[in-house]
Design a protein around this motif. Structure first.
Motif, PDB file in Angstrom:
ATOM      1  N   ALA A  87       0.821  -1.213   0.000  1.00 32.50           N
ATOM      2  CA  ALA A  87       0.000   0.000   0.000  1.00 32.50           C
ATOM      3  C   ALA A  87       0.855   1.263   0.000  1.00 32.50           C
ATOM      4  O   ALA A  87       0.524   2.244  -0.686  1.00 32.50           O
ATOM      5  N   ASP A  88       1.953   1.267   0.755  1.00 33.13           N
ATOM      6  CA  ASP A  88       2.780   2.467   0.790  1.00 33.13           C
ATOM      7  C   ASP A  88       3.482   2.702  -0.540  1.00 33.13           C
ATOM      8  O   ASP A  88       3.715   3.853  -0.924  1.00 33.13           O
ATOM      9  N   SER A 140      -6.509  -1.616  -7.537  1.00 33.50           N
ATOM     10  CA  SER A 140      -7.220  -2.879  -7.707  1.00 33.50           C
ATOM     11  C   SER A 140      -8.171  -2.857  -8.889  1.00 33.50           C
ATOM     12  O   SER A 140      -8.440  -3.895  -9.503  1.00 33.50           O
ATOM     13  N   ARG A 173       1.290   4.501  -2.984  1.00 35.45           N
ATOM     14  CA  ARG A 173       1.183   5.926  -2.657  1.00 35.45           C
ATOM     15  C   ARG A 173       2.489   6.675  -2.923  1.00 35.45           C
ATOM     16  O   ARG A 173       2.558   7.888  -2.738  1.00 35.45           O
ATOM     17  N   ASP A 179      -5.849   2.426  -3.027  1.00 36.83           N
ATOM     18  CA  ASP A 179      -5.971   0.968  -3.113  1.00 36.83           C
ATOM     19  C   ASP A 179      -7.028   0.578  -4.140  1.00 36.83           C
ATOM     20  O   ASP A 179      -6.846  -0.394  -4.890  1.00 36.83           O
TER      21      ASP A 179
END
Length: 257
Positions: free
Chosen positions: A28-29, A92, A32, A88
């Motif tokens: 996730a990081d 996805s 970003r 996210d």
């Protein structure tokens, strides 16, 4: 025999699979984190590719049904929807949207390859042109993601081979002719090409006649493609042969998009 459309669509499939391989392992990081594209995170690049896939599918559907291209005003709603997603969700949702477009291209039959005509903005495209338009955006933005994770990443070589001969149609839209006039010979390898780049009141590419003596820039075709797309900064420039050419001046001609 593989047609131009089949070859271009196969390259789009290959680019999709490369993007998938790069993106699926990301945490996730990392999603970003900043991509190469100015002011865009990796997730935002994926959002752009996802919304672009959705728009391209609508345009293709209209052409197959014999309808006019969708009113561009609906594109703003699509962009807004994707922009409202979390990072996210952008990540996805982008790959399935991208895959659906690839599969729609692959579903075209031989007659549609020959007969299809797609209106996209000011352009009238056949099936091969439509696939290459998507490929240019897709392969370069895939590089925007890949190079943020691996500084040695390059644009996929198959995509480069599909796109290199169509750059002449692109430069008129993306180049900035401000500044001194430039006329030079560009020699590429992988694949090999001899190109004249002419910057005056407008910017044009043409084949070299084999005789005119010009300043010369020799570099991989992949790097020349990135130059045109505004992505040949000093930190991502491979070894080049420069004779009477100011690379920084050329970078100003192609500021990126």
């Amino acid at each position: 025999m593989t047609s131009e459309a089949q070859s271009a669509i196969a390259a789009v499939r290959r680019s999709h699979e490369r993007l998938q391989a790069v993106v699926e392992p990301l945490a996730a990081d990392q999603l970003r984190g900043r991509s190469y594209a100015t002011d865009w995170t990796i997730a935002q690049v994926l959002s752009h590719l996802g919304s672009g896939a959705q728009i391209s599918a609508l345009v293709l559907d209209a052409a197959l049904a014999g309808r006019p291209a969708p009113d561009p005003t609906i594109f703003a709603d699509i962009w807004a929807t994707w922009n409202a997603k979390t990072p996210d969700q952008q990540a996805s949702d982008a790959l399935p949207a991208d895959r659906a477009l690839v599969e729609a291209y692959e579903a075209l039959d031989v007659d549609q390859h020959r007969q299809l005509r797609v209106t996209f903005g000011p352009m009238e495209l056949d099936a091969a042109g439509m696939a290459r338009l998507r490929l240019g955006e897709h392969a370069v933005h895939t590089w925007d993601v890949a190079v943020a994770l691996d500084p040695a990443a390059t644009v996929d070589g198959v995509a480069v081979g599909e796109l290199i001969d169509g750059l002449g149609g692109l430069v008129g839209f993306v180049a900035k002719a401000a500044g001194p006039s430039i006329r030079l010979r560009v020699t590429t390898h992988d694949p090999e090409r001899e190109i004249v780049l002419d910057v005056d009141d407008s910017v044009q590419l043409a084949g070299w006649d084999g005789h005119e003596q010009l300043p010369r820039l020799a570099l991989p075709a992949e790097a020349f493609l990135r130059l045109v797309y505004g992505r040949l900064d000093p930190d991502h420039t491979p070894p080049t042969q420069v004779d009477g050419v100011d690379l920084d001046q050329l970078r100003m001609v192609f500021p990126g998009f």
